[in-house]
Design a protein around this motif. Structure first.
Motif, PDB file in Angstrom:
ATOM      1  N   ASP A   1       0.821  -1.220   0.000  1.00  0.00           N
ATOM      2  CA  ASP A   1       0.000   0.000   0.000  1.00  0.00           C
ATOM      3  C   ASP A   1       0.854   1.269   0.000  1.00  0.00           C
ATOM      4  O   ASP A   1       0.550   2.240   0.680  1.00  0.00           O
ATOM      5  CB  ASP A   1      -0.947   0.037   1.210  1.00  0.00           C
ATOM      6  N   ASN A   2       1.943   1.250  -0.727  1.00  0.00           N
ATOM      7  CA  ASN A   2       2.833   2.406  -0.854  1.00  0.00           C
ATOM      8  C   ASN A   2       3.421   2.839   0.500  1.00  0.00           C
ATOM      9  O   ASN A   2       3.723   4.004   0.709  1.00  0.00           O
ATOM     10  CB  ASN A   2       2.104   3.587  -1.524  1.00  0.00           C
ATOM     11  N   ASP A   3       3.552   1.880   1.420  1.00  0.00           N
ATOM     12  CA  ASP A   3       4.126   2.169   2.735  1.00  0.00           C
ATOM     13  C   ASP A   3       5.624   1.897   2.713  1.00  0.00           C
ATOM     14  O   ASP A   3       6.122   1.075   1.939  1.00  0.00           O
ATOM     15  CB  ASP A   3       3.482   1.285   3.817  1.00  0.00           C
ATOM     16  N   LYS A   4       6.326   2.558   3.611  1.00  0.00           N
ATOM     17  CA  LYS A   4       7.753   2.319   3.745  1.00  0.00           C
ATOM     18  C   LYS A   4       7.972   1.078   4.611  1.00  0.00           C
ATOM     19  O   LYS A   4       7.052   0.597   5.275  1.00  0.00           O
ATOM     20  CB  LYS A   4       8.433   3.544   4.348  1.00  0.00           C
ATOM     21  N   ASN A   5       9.199   0.580   4.601  1.00  0.00           N
ATOM     22  CA  ASN A   5       9.508  -0.687   5.268  1.00  0.00           C
ATOM     23  C   ASN A   5       9.189  -0.702   6.770  1.00  0.00           C
ATOM     24  O   ASN A   5       8.656  -1.701   7.261  1.00  0.00           O
ATOM     25  CB  ASN A   5      10.962  -1.065   5.030  1.00  0.00           C
ATOM     26  N   PRO A   6       9.473   0.347   7.539  1.00  0.00           N
ATOM     27  CA  PRO A   6       9.100   0.292   8.963  1.00  0.00           C
ATOM     28  C   PRO A   6       7.595   0.176   9.186  1.00  0.00           C
ATOM     29  O   PRO A   6       7.142  -0.537  10.089  1.00  0.00           O
ATOM     30  CB  PRO A   6       9.630   1.608   9.530  1.00  0.00           C
ATOM     31  N   VAL A   7       6.804   0.824   8.355  1.00  0.00           N
ATOM     32  CA  VAL A   7       5.352   0.743   8.483  1.00  0.00           C
ATOM     33  C   VAL A   7       4.870  -0.647   8.095  1.00  0.00           C
ATOM     34  O   VAL A   7       3.989  -1.222   8.741  1.00  0.00           O
ATOM     35  CB  VAL A   7       4.661   1.838   7.638  1.00  0.00           C
ATOM     36  N   VAL A   8       5.482  -1.213   7.060  1.00  0.00           N
ATOM     37  CA  VAL A   8       5.132  -2.583   6.665  1.00  0.00           C
ATOM     38  C   VAL A   8       5.450  -3.545   7.806  1.00  0.00           C
ATOM     39  O   VAL A   8       4.652  -4.433   8.131  1.00  0.00           O
ATOM     40  CB  VAL A   8       5.884  -2.980   5.371  1.00  0.00           C
ATOM     41  N   ALA A   9       6.604  -3.362   8.437  1.00  0.00           N
ATOM     42  CA  ALA A   9       6.989  -4.232   9.551  1.00  0.00           C
ATOM     43  C   ALA A   9       5.998  -4.104  10.710  1.00  0.00           C
ATOM     44  O   ALA A   9       5.586  -5.115  11.296  1.00  0.00           O
ATOM     45  CB  ALA A   9       8.399  -3.891  10.017  1.00  0.00           C
ATOM     46  N   LEU A  10       5.592  -2.890  11.036  1.00  0.00           N
ATOM     47  CA  LEU A  10       4.611  -2.699  12.111  1.00  0.00           C
ATOM     48  C   LEU A  10       3.265  -3.312  11.747  1.00  0.00           C
ATOM     49  O   LEU A  10       2.595  -3.908  12.595  1.00  0.00           O
ATOM     50  CB  LEU A  10       4.448  -1.215  12.434  1.00  0.00           C
ATOM     51  N   ARG A  11       2.865  -3.191  10.494  1.00  0.00           N
ATOM     52  CA  ARG A  11       1.593  -3.793  10.064  1.00  0.00           C
ATOM     53  C   ARG A  11       1.662  -5.314  10.138  1.00  0.00           C
ATOM     54  O   ARG A  11       0.680  -5.973  10.501  1.00  0.00           O
ATOM     55  CB  ARG A  11       1.246  -3.330   8.653  1.00  0.00           C
ATOM     56  N   GLU A  12       2.808  -5.890   9.799  1.00  0.00           N
ATOM     57  CA  GLU A  12       2.963  -7.344   9.902  1.00  0.00           C
ATOM     58  C   GLU A  12       2.848  -7.802  11.357  1.00  0.00           C
ATOM     59  O   GLU A  12       2.237  -8.829  11.646  1.00  0.00           O
ATOM     60  CB  GLU A  12       4.312  -7.780   9.326  1.00  0.00           C
ATOM     61  N   ILE A  13       3.423  -7.024  12.263  1.00  0.00           N
ATOM     62  CA  ILE A  13       3.332  -7.370  13.680  1.00  0.00           C
ATOM     63  C   ILE A  13       1.897  -7.191  14.179  1.00  0.00           C
ATOM     64  O   ILE A  13       1.367  -8.034  14.907  1.00  0.00           O
ATOM     65  CB  ILE A  13       4.321  -6.525  14.503  1.00  0.00           C
ATOM     66  N   ALA A  14       1.248  -6.098  13.786  1.00  0.00           N
ATOM     67  CA  ALA A  14      -0.114  -5.819  14.243  1.00  0.00           C
ATOM     68  C   ALA A  14      -1.098  -6.870  13.738  1.00  0.00           C
ATOM     69  O   ALA A  14      -2.013  -7.273  14.466  1.00  0.00           O
ATOM     70  CB  ALA A  14      -0.546  -4.427  13.794  1.00  0.00           C
ATOM     71  N   GLU A  15      -0.939  -7.330  12.508  1.00  0.00           N
ATOM     72  CA  GLU A  15      -1.853  -8.314  11.935  1.00  0.00           C
ATOM     73  C   GLU A  15      -1.435  -9.747  12.238  1.00  0.00           C
ATOM     74  O   GLU A  15      -2.065 -10.680  11.755  1.00  0.00           O
ATOM     75  CB  GLU A  15      -1.958  -8.098  10.426  1.00  0.00           C
ATOM     76  N   THR A  16      -0.377  -9.916  13.004  1.00  0.00           N
ATOM     77  CA  THR A  16       0.182 -11.217  13.403  1.00  0.00           C
ATOM     78  C   THR A  16       0.413 -12.159  12.222  1.00  0.00           C
ATOM     79  O   THR A  16       0.182 -13.351  12.320  1.00  0.00           O
ATOM     80  CB  THR A  16      -0.675 -11.917  14.479  1.00  0.00           C
ATOM     81  N   THR A  17       0.844 -11.597  11.099  1.00  0.00           N
ATOM     82  CA  THR A  17       1.237 -12.464   9.990  1.00  0.00           C
ATOM     83  C   THR A  17       2.616 -13.059  10.249  1.00  0.00           C
ATOM     84  O   THR A  17       2.975 -14.053   9.632  1.00  0.00           O
ATOM     85  CB  THR A  17       1.240 -11.701   8.655  1.00  0.00           C
ATOM     86  N   LEU A  18       3.352 -12.435  11.157  1.00  0.00           N
ATOM     87  CA  LEU A  18       4.630 -12.965  11.625  1.00  0.00           C
ATOM     88  C   LEU A  18       4.558 -13.105  13.140  1.00  0.00           C
ATOM     89  O   LEU A  18       4.022 -12.235  13.818  1.00  0.00           O
ATOM     90  CB  LEU A  18       5.781 -12.013  11.274  1.00  0.00           C
ATOM     91  N   SER A  19       5.111 -14.164  13.660  1.00  0.00           N
ATOM     92  CA  SER A  19       5.121 -14.375  15.099  1.00  0.00           C
ATOM     93  C   SER A  19       6.191 -13.489  15.740  1.00  0.00           C
ATOM     94  O   SER A  19       7.320 -13.401  15.255  1.00  0.00           O
ATOM     95  CB  SER A  19       5.433 -15.842  15.398  1.00  0.00           C
ATOM     96  N   ALA A  20       5.818 -12.827  16.836  1.00  0.00           N
ATOM     97  CA  ALA A  20       6.788 -11.983  17.543  1.00  0.00           C
ATOM     98  C   ALA A  20       7.914 -12.841  18.116  1.00  0.00           C
ATOM     99  O   ALA A  20       9.072 -12.408  18.153  1.00  0.00           O
ATOM    100  CB  ALA A  20       6.090 -11.206  18.654  1.00  0.00           C
ATOM    101  N   GLY A  21       7.610 -14.059  18.518  1.00  0.00           N
ATOM    102  CA  GLY A  21       8.644 -14.967  19.025  1.00  0.00           C
ATOM    103  C   GLY A  21       9.650 -15.337  17.952  1.00  0.00           C
ATOM    104  O   GLY A  21      10.860 -15.397  18.208  1.00  0.00           O
ATOM    105  N   ASP A  22       9.146 -15.589  16.725  1.00  0.00           N
ATOM    106  CA  ASP A  22      10.053 -15.910  15.618  1.00  0.00           C
ATOM    107  C   ASP A  22      10.935 -14.717  15.271  1.00  0.00           C
ATOM    108  O   ASP A  22      12.130 -14.873  15.002  1.00  0.00           O
ATOM    109  CB  ASP A  22       9.264 -16.344  14.382  1.00  0.00           C
ATOM    110  N   LEU A  23      10.339 -13.521  15.263  1.00  0.00           N
ATOM    111  CA  LEU A  23      11.127 -12.322  14.981  1.00  0.00           C
ATOM    112  C   LEU A  23      12.212 -12.116  16.036  1.00  0.00           C
ATOM    113  O   LEU A  23      13.344 -11.761  15.721  1.00  0.00           O
ATOM    114  CB  LEU A  23      10.221 -11.091  14.932  1.00  0.00           C
ATOM    115  N   LYS A  24      11.855 -12.352  17.286  1.00  0.00           N
ATOM    116  CA  LYS A  24      12.826 -12.180  18.368  1.00  0.00           C
ATOM    117  C   LYS A  24      13.957 -13.193  18.231  1.00  0.00           C
ATOM    118  O   LYS A  24      15.124 -12.870  18.420  1.00  0.00           O
ATOM    119  CB  LYS A  24      12.133 -12.331  19.726  1.00  0.00           C
TER     120      LYS A  24
END
Length: 131
Positions: free
Chosen positions: A41-64
């Motif tokens: 959606d024409n977002d920059k990478n930090p916003v995409v990363a926050l959206r991925e975390i908010a929508e739980t498409t990626l596990s916070a445990g896996d990212l950690k």
């Protein structure tokens, strides 16, 4: 377009400092070519990363776990500790102290033994001298 705020992500990652670390790590991963799991959606990478975390498409445990792995300089490998092998014979025999029974011996695998035996050369044969 809805903006991602910290409040959207704070229920997934409770510590704000951890959230910043995880989102920045994920943004760097996206910058280096990692596949994103939400529409850009024409977002920059930090916003995409926050959206991925908010929508739980990626596990916070896996990212950690990926973040910790990327920061490690030395990875410790668990190796089995050598076993103690007692000396042959009785521990109370003459000339043998009780402390001598705790000698460490290396174990040799069957393959190592075969390689060692193949490396041995047969003894030289001497022709019998006839008198």
């Amino acid at each position: 377009m809805a903006r991602v705020t910290v409040e959207d992500c704070i229920d997934k990652v409770e510590n704000r400092f951890d959230l910043v670390l995880l989102a920045s790590h994920r943004a760097r991963m996206v910058s280096s070519g990692s596949q994103i799991t939400v529409e850009r959606d024409n977002d920059k990478n930090p916003v995409v990363a926050l959206r991925e975390i908010a929508e739980t498409t990626l596990s916070a445990g896996d990212l950690k776990e990926e973040l910790v792995h990327s920061l490690q300089k030395y990875v410790e490998v668990d190796e089995p500790e050598p076993e103690t092998v007692p000396l042959l014979g009785a521990a109370g025999a003459a000339g043998v102290d009780a402390d001598d029974t705790d000698i460490m011996a290396e174990r040799m695998t069957e393959e190592e033994l075969l390689r060692g035996l193949e490396g041995l050369t047969p003894p030289e044969e001497h022709p019998d001298e006839e008198e």
